[in-house]
Design a protein around this motif. Structure first.
Motif, PDB file in Angstrom:
ATOM      1  N   SER A   8      17.631   4.256  -9.613  1.00  0.00           N
ATOM      2  CA  SER A   8      17.615   3.181 -10.614  1.00  0.00           C
ATOM      3  C   SER A   8      17.380   1.819  -9.951  1.00  0.00           C
ATOM      4  CB  SER A   8      18.919   3.153 -11.404  1.00  0.00           C
ATOM      5  OG  SER A   8      20.017   2.961 -10.527  1.00  0.00           O
ATOM      6  N   ASP A   9      17.970   1.632  -8.758  1.00  0.00           N
ATOM      7  CA  ASP A   9      17.801   0.375  -8.023  1.00  0.00           C
ATOM      8  C   ASP A   9      16.355   0.232  -7.540  1.00  0.00           C
ATOM      9  OD1 ASP A   9      18.743  -2.000  -6.474  1.00  0.00           O
ATOM     10  OD2 ASP A   9      18.183  -0.724  -4.788  1.00  0.00           O
ATOM     11  N   VAL A  10      15.781   1.326  -7.042  1.00  0.00           N
ATOM     12  CA  VAL A  10      14.393   1.311  -6.561  1.00  0.00           C
ATOM     13  C   VAL A  10      13.448   0.975  -7.711  1.00  0.00           C
ATOM     14  CG1 VAL A  10      12.525   2.733  -5.615  1.00  0.00           C
ATOM     15  CG2 VAL A  10      14.840   2.922  -4.665  1.00  0.00           C
ATOM     16  N   LEU A  11      13.650   1.625  -8.850  1.00  0.00           N
ATOM     17  CA  LEU A  11      12.784   1.391 -10.014  1.00  0.00           C
ATOM     18  C   LEU A  11      12.900  -0.047 -10.522  1.00  0.00           C
ATOM     19  CD1 LEU A  11      13.308   4.736 -11.969  1.00  0.00           C
ATOM     20  CD2 LEU A  11      11.303   4.057 -10.645  1.00  0.00           C
ATOM     21  N   GLU A  12      14.119  -0.557 -10.490  1.00  0.00           N
ATOM     22  CA  GLU A  12      14.340  -1.936 -10.943  1.00  0.00           C
ATOM     23  C   GLU A  12      13.604  -2.927 -10.035  1.00  0.00           C
ATOM     24  OE1 GLU A  12      18.043  -5.015 -11.096  1.00  0.00           O
ATOM     25  OE2 GLU A  12      18.477  -2.945 -11.708  1.00  0.00           O
ATOM     26  N   ALA A  17       8.919  -6.468  -8.867  1.00  0.00           N
ATOM     27  CA  ALA A  17       7.711  -6.761  -8.087  1.00  0.00           C
ATOM     28  C   ALA A  17       6.474  -6.752  -8.978  1.00  0.00           C
ATOM     29  CB  ALA A  17       7.559  -5.741  -6.955  1.00  0.00           C
ATOM     30  N   GLU A  18       6.442  -5.830  -9.929  1.00  0.00           N
ATOM     31  CA  GLU A  18       5.311  -5.753 -10.867  1.00  0.00           C
ATOM     32  C   GLU A  18       5.210  -7.025 -11.702  1.00  0.00           C
ATOM     33  OE1 GLU A  18       2.102  -4.039 -13.103  1.00  0.00           O
ATOM     34  OE2 GLU A  18       2.975  -3.552 -11.155  1.00  0.00           O
ATOM     35  N   GLN A  19       6.348  -7.515 -12.179  1.00  0.00           N
ATOM     36  CA  GLN A  19       6.351  -8.748 -12.978  1.00  0.00           C
ATOM     37  C   GLN A  19       5.892  -9.946 -12.149  1.00  0.00           C
ATOM     38  OE1 GLN A  19       6.723  -9.376 -16.247  1.00  0.00           O
ATOM     39  NE2 GLN A  19       6.696  -7.152 -16.418  1.00  0.00           N
ATOM     40  N   HIS A  26       2.191 -13.114  -5.740  1.00  0.00           N
ATOM     41  CA  HIS A  26       1.937 -11.927  -4.919  1.00  0.00           C
ATOM     42  C   HIS A  26       2.786 -11.899  -3.652  1.00  0.00           C
ATOM     43  CE1 HIS A  26      -1.343 -10.899  -7.559  1.00  0.00           C
ATOM     44  NE2 HIS A  26      -1.835 -12.119  -7.422  1.00  0.00           N
ATOM     45  N   GLN A  27       2.976 -13.048  -3.035  1.00  0.00           N
ATOM     46  CA  GLN A  27       3.745 -13.088  -1.795  1.00  0.00           C
ATOM     47  C   GLN A  27       5.206 -12.708  -2.046  1.00  0.00           C
ATOM     48  OE1 GLN A  27       1.734 -13.933   1.073  1.00  0.00           O
ATOM     49  NE2 GLN A  27       3.424 -12.712   1.845  1.00  0.00           N
ATOM     50  N   GLU A  28       5.743 -13.205  -3.165  1.00  0.00           N
ATOM     51  CA  GLU A  28       7.131 -12.869  -3.533  1.00  0.00           C
ATOM     52  C   GLU A  28       7.253 -11.379  -3.857  1.00  0.00           C
ATOM     53  OE1 GLU A  28       5.377 -15.388  -4.559  1.00  0.00           O
ATOM     54  OE2 GLU A  28       6.578 -17.190  -4.888  1.00  0.00           O
ATOM     55  N   ALA A  29       6.251 -10.836  -4.508  1.00  0.00           N
ATOM     56  CA  ALA A  29       6.256  -9.404  -4.809  1.00  0.00           C
ATOM     57  C   ALA A  29       6.243  -8.590  -3.523  1.00  0.00           C
ATOM     58  CB  ALA A  29       5.048  -9.049  -5.679  1.00  0.00           C
ATOM     59  N   LEU A  30       5.447  -9.037  -2.555  1.00  0.00           N
ATOM     60  CA  LEU A  30       5.341  -8.309  -1.291  1.00  0.00           C
ATOM     61  C   LEU A  30       6.661  -8.275  -0.525  1.00  0.00           C
ATOM     62  CD1 LEU A  30       1.805  -9.465  -0.119  1.00  0.00           C
ATOM     63  CD2 LEU A  30       2.521  -7.094  -0.496  1.00  0.00           C
ATOM     64  N   VAL A  31       7.458  -9.336  -0.636  1.00  0.00           N
ATOM     65  CA  VAL A  31       8.769  -9.348   0.032  1.00  0.00           C
ATOM     66  C   VAL A  31       9.622  -8.178  -0.462  1.00  0.00           C
ATOM     67  CG1 VAL A  31      10.940 -10.616   0.283  1.00  0.00           C
ATOM     68  CG2 VAL A  31       8.761 -11.828   0.499  1.00  0.00           C
ATOM     69  N   ILE A  32       9.651  -8.001  -1.777  1.00  0.00           N
ATOM     70  CA  ILE A  32      10.431  -6.907  -2.379  1.00  0.00           C
ATOM     71  C   ILE A  32       9.869  -5.557  -1.959  1.00  0.00           C
ATOM     72  CG2 ILE A  32      11.039  -5.792  -4.565  1.00  0.00           C
ATOM     73  CD1 ILE A  32      11.000  -8.620  -5.844  1.00  0.00           C
ATOM     74  N   LEU A  33       8.543  -5.424  -2.029  1.00  0.00           N
ATOM     75  CA  LEU A  33       7.889  -4.143  -1.748  1.00  0.00           C
ATOM     76  C   LEU A  33       8.027  -3.741  -0.285  1.00  0.00           C
ATOM     77  CD1 LEU A  33       4.736  -4.859  -3.890  1.00  0.00           C
ATOM     78  CD2 LEU A  33       6.478  -3.139  -4.404  1.00  0.00           C
ATOM     79  N   GLU A  34       7.944  -4.708   0.602  1.00  0.00           N
ATOM     80  CA  GLU A  34       8.076  -4.395   2.025  1.00  0.00           C
ATOM     81  C   GLU A  34       9.508  -4.000   2.384  1.00  0.00           C
ATOM     82  OE1 GLU A  34       6.334  -7.857   3.770  1.00  0.00           O
ATOM     83  OE2 GLU A  34       4.282  -7.134   3.433  1.00  0.00           O
ATOM     84  N   GLU A  35      10.473  -4.582   1.667  1.00  0.00           N
ATOM     85  CA  GLU A  35      11.872  -4.166   1.854  1.00  0.00           C
ATOM     86  C   GLU A  35      12.043  -2.707   1.429  1.00  0.00           C
ATOM     87  OE1 GLU A  35      14.238  -6.872  -0.361  1.00  0.00           O
ATOM     88  OE2 GLU A  35      14.187  -8.465   1.162  1.00  0.00           O
ATOM     89  N   LEU A  36      11.437  -2.362   0.285  1.00  0.00           N
ATOM     90  CA  LEU A  36      11.506  -0.972  -0.205  1.00  0.00           C
ATOM     91  C   LEU A  36      10.873  -0.018   0.806  1.00  0.00           C
ATOM     92  CD1 LEU A  36      10.605  -1.459  -3.973  1.00  0.00           C
ATOM     93  CD2 LEU A  36      12.738  -0.495  -3.095  1.00  0.00           C
ATOM     94  N   LEU A  37       9.774  -0.457   1.422  1.00  0.00           N
ATOM     95  CA  LEU A  37       9.073   0.400   2.373  1.00  0.00           C
ATOM     96  C   LEU A  37       9.869   0.566   3.670  1.00  0.00           C
ATOM     97  CD1 LEU A  37       6.391   1.872   2.056  1.00  0.00           C
ATOM     98  CD2 LEU A  37       5.308   0.054   3.372  1.00  0.00           C
ATOM     99  N   LEU A  38      10.594  -0.473   4.050  1.00  0.00           N
ATOM    100  CA  LEU A  38      11.457  -0.351   5.227  1.00  0.00           C
ATOM    101  C   LEU A  38      12.554   0.682   4.988  1.00  0.00           C
ATOM    102  CD1 LEU A  38      11.859  -4.064   6.383  1.00  0.00           C
ATOM    103  CD2 LEU A  38      10.879  -2.185   7.731  1.00  0.00           C
ATOM    104  N   GLU A  39      13.071   0.697   3.769  1.00  0.00           N
ATOM    105  CA  GLU A  39      14.126   1.655   3.418  1.00  0.00           C
ATOM    106  C   GLU A  39      13.577   3.068   3.284  1.00  0.00           C
ATOM    107  OE1 GLU A  39      15.701   0.030  -0.177  1.00  0.00           O
ATOM    108  OE2 GLU A  39      16.359  -1.825   0.788  1.00  0.00           O
ATOM    109  N   ASP A  40      12.334   3.172   2.800  1.00  0.00           N
ATOM    110  CA  ASP A  40      11.717   4.485   2.601  1.00  0.00           C
ATOM    111  C   ASP A  40      10.228   4.371   2.915  1.00  0.00           C
ATOM    112  OD1 ASP A  40      10.771   6.937   1.869  1.00  0.00           O
ATOM    113  OD2 ASP A  40      11.145   6.709  -0.278  1.00  0.00           O
TER     114      ASP A  40
END
Length: 207
Positions: A8-12, A17-19, A26-40
């Motif tokens: 649920s946290d990943v999807l949120e 990031a999509e919004q 885009h840069q702010e979205a990438l911060v979130i996405l790169e954190e997700l990628l570090l975790e998985d």
């Protein structure tokens, strides 16, 4: 050892990031996405979104790297195939573009943007009739896309179907009066149509 974050946290975070992406952040979205990628590191959705944001920022090498990684992890990543196709088109590698975009279309049928890019790649690669038919399909799915209207208009312009091209560019300008591409293409249509009319009487006179 850190445990994986709940789904649920990943999807949120993906939704956030999509919004941000839709709002042009885009840069702010990438911060979130790169954190997700570090975790998985095998989060395909995060990779696809990274590729899309990098594409919007004009960082094409990074977009390609993320898209290829997404496809490596999931061969059915239509976003990955679409982005590779878009990048191949940008480099005018029409054969590779058509191959990637056909895969994206097979995985995600009836997507106007995929069909637009596929139609343009086919047309530019010499498969003119198939390209125009594909662009027409894209227009049927999204009649108010100025990108589709202009691409299809240019295809008809190159095929010397001036009335059809003019109708498409006028429709694009009706939707976006300041669309520079549509304005320039409409002027080109009018010049070429006039030139064609001027040539016909001369050809008849020679006969």
């Amino acid at each position: 050892m850190l445990s994986d974050p709940p789904l649920s946290d990943v999807l949120e975070r993906l939704e956030r990031a999509e919004q941000l992406k839709l709002n042009g952040a885009h840069q702010e979205a990438l911060v979130i996405l790169e954190e997700l990628l570090l975790e998985d590191p095998e989060n395909v959705s995060a990779l696809e979104e990274i590729a899309d944001n990098e594409l919007s920022l004009g960082r094409f090498d990074r977009a390609e790297t993320a898209a290829r990684r997404a496809i490596l992890l999931d061969a059915e990543s239509y976003t990955g195939h679409y982005i590779l196709g878009f990048l191949h088109s940008r480099g005018e590698d029409w054969t590779s573009a058509s191959t990637s975009l056909r895969k994206a279309n097979a995985l995600k049928p009836n997507n106007a943007e995929i069909l637009r890019c596929l139609g343009w790649a086919l047309f530019s690669g010499g498969q003119r009739a198939q390209g125009i038919v594909t662009l027409e399909r894209a227009l049927n799915l999204d009649a108010e896309s100025t990108l589709v209207l202009c691409d299809l208009g240019v295809a008809y312009l190159q095929a010397q179907n001036f009335p059809k091209a003019k109708t498409l560019f006028l429709h694009a300008l009706n939707l976006e009066p300041n669309n520079q591409r549509a304005q320039e293409c409409l002027q080109a249509v009018e010049r070429l149509a006039k030139l064609a009319q001027d040539i016909k009487p001369r050809e008849k006179a020679r006969k």
